[in-house]
Design a protein around this motif. Structure first.
Motif, short mmCIF file in Angstrom:
data_model
loop_
_atom_site.label_atom_id
_atom_site.label_comp_id
_atom_site.label_asym_id
_atom_site.label_seq_id
_atom_site.Cartn_x
_atom_site.Cartn_y
_atom_site.Cartn_z
N GLU A 75 0.00 -5.27 -16.58
CA GLU A 75 -0.51 -4.21 -15.70
C GLU A 75 0.62 -3.41 -15.07
O GLU A 75 0.60 -2.18 -15.05
CB GLU A 75 -1.37 -4.83 -14.60
CG GLU A 75 -2.79 -5.14 -14.97
CD GLU A 75 -3.62 -5.49 -13.74
OE1 GLU A 75 -3.89 -4.57 -12.94
OE2 GLU A 75 -3.99 -6.66 -13.59
N GLY A 85 -6.73 -8.68 -3.95
CA GLY A 85 -7.30 -7.43 -3.48
C GLY A 85 -6.35 -6.25 -3.39
O GLY A 85 -6.67 -5.24 -2.77
N HIS A 86 -5.18 -6.38 -4.00
CA HIS A 86 -4.21 -5.27 -3.97
C HIS A 86 -4.24 -4.50 -5.28
O HIS A 86 -4.45 -5.06 -6.35
CB HIS A 86 -2.80 -5.79 -3.70
CG HIS A 86 -2.67 -6.54 -2.40
ND1 HIS A 86 -2.74 -5.91 -1.18
CD2 HIS A 86 -2.49 -7.86 -2.15
CE1 HIS A 86 -2.60 -6.82 -0.22
NE2 HIS A 86 -2.46 -8.01 -0.78
N ASP A 87 -3.99 -3.21 -5.19
CA ASP A 87 -4.03 -2.31 -6.35
C ASP A 87 -2.65 -2.28 -6.99
O ASP A 87 -1.71 -1.69 -6.44
CB ASP A 87 -4.44 -0.91 -5.88
CG ASP A 87 -4.63 0.06 -7.03
OD1 ASP A 87 -4.10 -0.20 -8.14
OD2 ASP A 87 -5.29 1.10 -6.83
N VAL A 88 -2.52 -2.92 -8.15
CA VAL A 88 -1.23 -2.99 -8.85
C VAL A 88 -0.68 -1.60 -9.12
O VAL A 88 0.50 -1.33 -8.92
CB VAL A 88 -1.36 -3.79 -10.17
CG1 VAL A 88 -0.04 -3.76 -10.93
CG2 VAL A 88 -1.79 -5.22 -9.89
N ARG A 89 -1.55 -0.70 -9.55
CA ARG A 89 -1.10 0.67 -9.85
C ARG A 89 -0.53 1.33 -8.61
O ARG A 89 0.53 1.97 -8.67
CB ARG A 89 -2.26 1.49 -10.41
CG ARG A 89 -1.93 2.98 -10.64
CD ARG A 89 -2.97 3.65 -11.50
NE ARG A 89 -2.98 3.10 -12.84
CZ ARG A 89 -2.13 3.49 -13.81
NH1 ARG A 89 -1.24 4.44 -13.57
NH2 ARG A 89 -2.19 2.94 -15.00
N GLU A 90 -1.19 1.17 -7.48
CA GLU A 90 -0.74 1.82 -6.25
C GLU A 90 0.63 1.31 -5.82
O GLU A 90 1.55 2.08 -5.57
CB GLU A 90 -1.75 1.58 -5.13
CG GLU A 90 -1.35 2.24 -3.79
CD GLU A 90 -2.40 2.04 -2.71
OE1 GLU A 90 -2.06 2.15 -1.52
OE2 GLU A 90 -3.57 1.78 -3.06
N TYR A 91 0.79 -0.02 -5.73
CA TYR A 91 2.06 -0.50 -5.20
C TYR A 91 3.20 -0.40 -6.21
O TYR A 91 4.35 -0.23 -5.82
CB TYR A 91 1.94 -1.90 -4.58
CG TYR A 91 1.57 -3.06 -5.44
CD1 TYR A 91 2.41 -3.55 -6.44
CD2 TYR A 91 0.38 -3.76 -5.21
CE1 TYR A 91 2.09 -4.66 -7.19
CE2 TYR A 91 0.05 -4.88 -5.96
CZ TYR A 91 0.90 -5.33 -6.94
OH TYR A 91 0.58 -6.44 -7.67
N SER A 112 0.85 -1.19 0.00
CA SER A 112 0.00 0.00 0.00
C SER A 112 0.88 1.24 0.00
O SER A 112 2.08 1.18 0.33
CB SER A 112 -0.91 0.03 1.23
OG SER A 112 -0.15 0.21 2.42
N LYS A 113 0.28 2.36 -0.35
CA LYS A 113 1.02 3.62 -0.39
C LYS A 113 1.59 3.97 0.97
O LYS A 113 2.66 4.55 1.08
CB LYS A 113 0.08 4.73 -0.89
CG LYS A 113 0.77 6.07 -1.12
CD LYS A 113 -0.19 7.06 -1.75
CE LYS A 113 0.53 8.38 -2.04
NZ LYS A 113 -0.39 9.37 -2.68
#
Length: 265
Positions: free
Chosen positions: A136, A102-108, A71-72
């Motif tokens: 992605e 459930g993790h945001d590829v873009r975010e991490y 996460s950020k």
């Protein structure tokens, strides 16, 4: 700095065992060391590196971000903690260990790229990603920023579709579990090649992987095995020998944790 073709792994090694393994490896001439946050041995790896006396600039140290830090808010702070444990101002390569659910590829991936821009890591990459996830990640940071995808790969699990995609994108293939928990060491095809070449089965399997352009990171608690594995760098297999090992593919996956692994290609 490109990902070295040969390094020492530290999966499942703890305490004095991992300290001794890494120190022995460095004394023997290894210069790449692979660890991860979840291995719970970064501090010991850092101690071994420090006590080895090898110049930090001569080393290539890899660690991996665990899924609870994707996460950020958590990724960069967790990497800074890893650096403290490893007793270094930077690592050479930082990977996302598993994609998880459930993790945001873009975010991490944005945070991982930020870590590189901050100088916390020289290179970034991923581990256990399938083709869809690589695409992605590449959309976020650019394929040229993905130094490697570390995947389970052995003579019994050759991941050809994924490997072909990665090589087309100039993403280094790093093979872990190259010996399939030792199963390939008992394989008659590999044992026969080893006998004919006055080598060990492990050397043959590792040489096969490196000859395909893959990086390997075998681990061992025994100095003799570490030394023997290193000699695989000098072994060159014939086209016929390579083809025989290629023929061992049987989708023999050893690691497929539910909730962490993607849908494999």
């Amino acid at each position: 700095m490109s990902v070295p073709n040969f390094g020492v792994g530290t999966f499942r090694l703890q305490g004095e065992t991992v300290i001794n393994s890494v120190k022995n490896a460095l004394e023997l001439g290894y210069r790449a060391v692979d660890t991860a946050q979840i291995y719970d041995n970064e501090a010991e790896v850092g101690q071994a590196v420090l006590e080895s006396g090898v110049d930090r600039k001569a080393l290539f140290i890899t660690t991996k971000i665990w899924v609870d830090k994707l996460s950020k808010e958590k990724l960069i702070p967790s990497l800074k903690e890893s650096l403290e444990k490893l007793k270094t101002e930077y690592v050479d390569l930082t990977l996302i260990h598993w994609p998880g659910e459930g993790h945001d590829v873009r975010e991490y991936m944005q945070e991982l790229l930020k870590a590189k821009q901050l100088g916390l890591t020289k290179e970034i990459g991923v581990s256990n990603f399938n083709i869809a996830l690589l695409k992605e990640a590449g959309e976020v940071v650019g394929m040229d920023n993905i130094a490697t995808n570390q995947i389970e790969l052995s003579p019994y699990l050759q991941n050809r579709e994924l490997v072909d995609f990665m090589q087309q994108q100039n993403i280094k293939v790093t093979s872990y579990m190259t010996l399939a928990y030792g199963k390939v060491l008992q394989d008659e095809v590999i044992k026969n090649i080893a006998l004919q070449r006055n080598s060990t089965a492990a050397q043959v399997a590792l040489a096969w992987a490196m000859q395909k352009g893959f990086a390997v990171i075998p681990s061992s608690t025994k100095r003799a095995n570490l030394a023997s594995n290193l000699e695989a760098k000098m072994l060159r297999l014939t086209d016929d020998e390579m083809a025989k090992i290629d023929g061992l593919e049987c989708n023999g996956r050893e690691i497929d944790p539910k909730g962490l692994a993607p849908i494999w290609d």
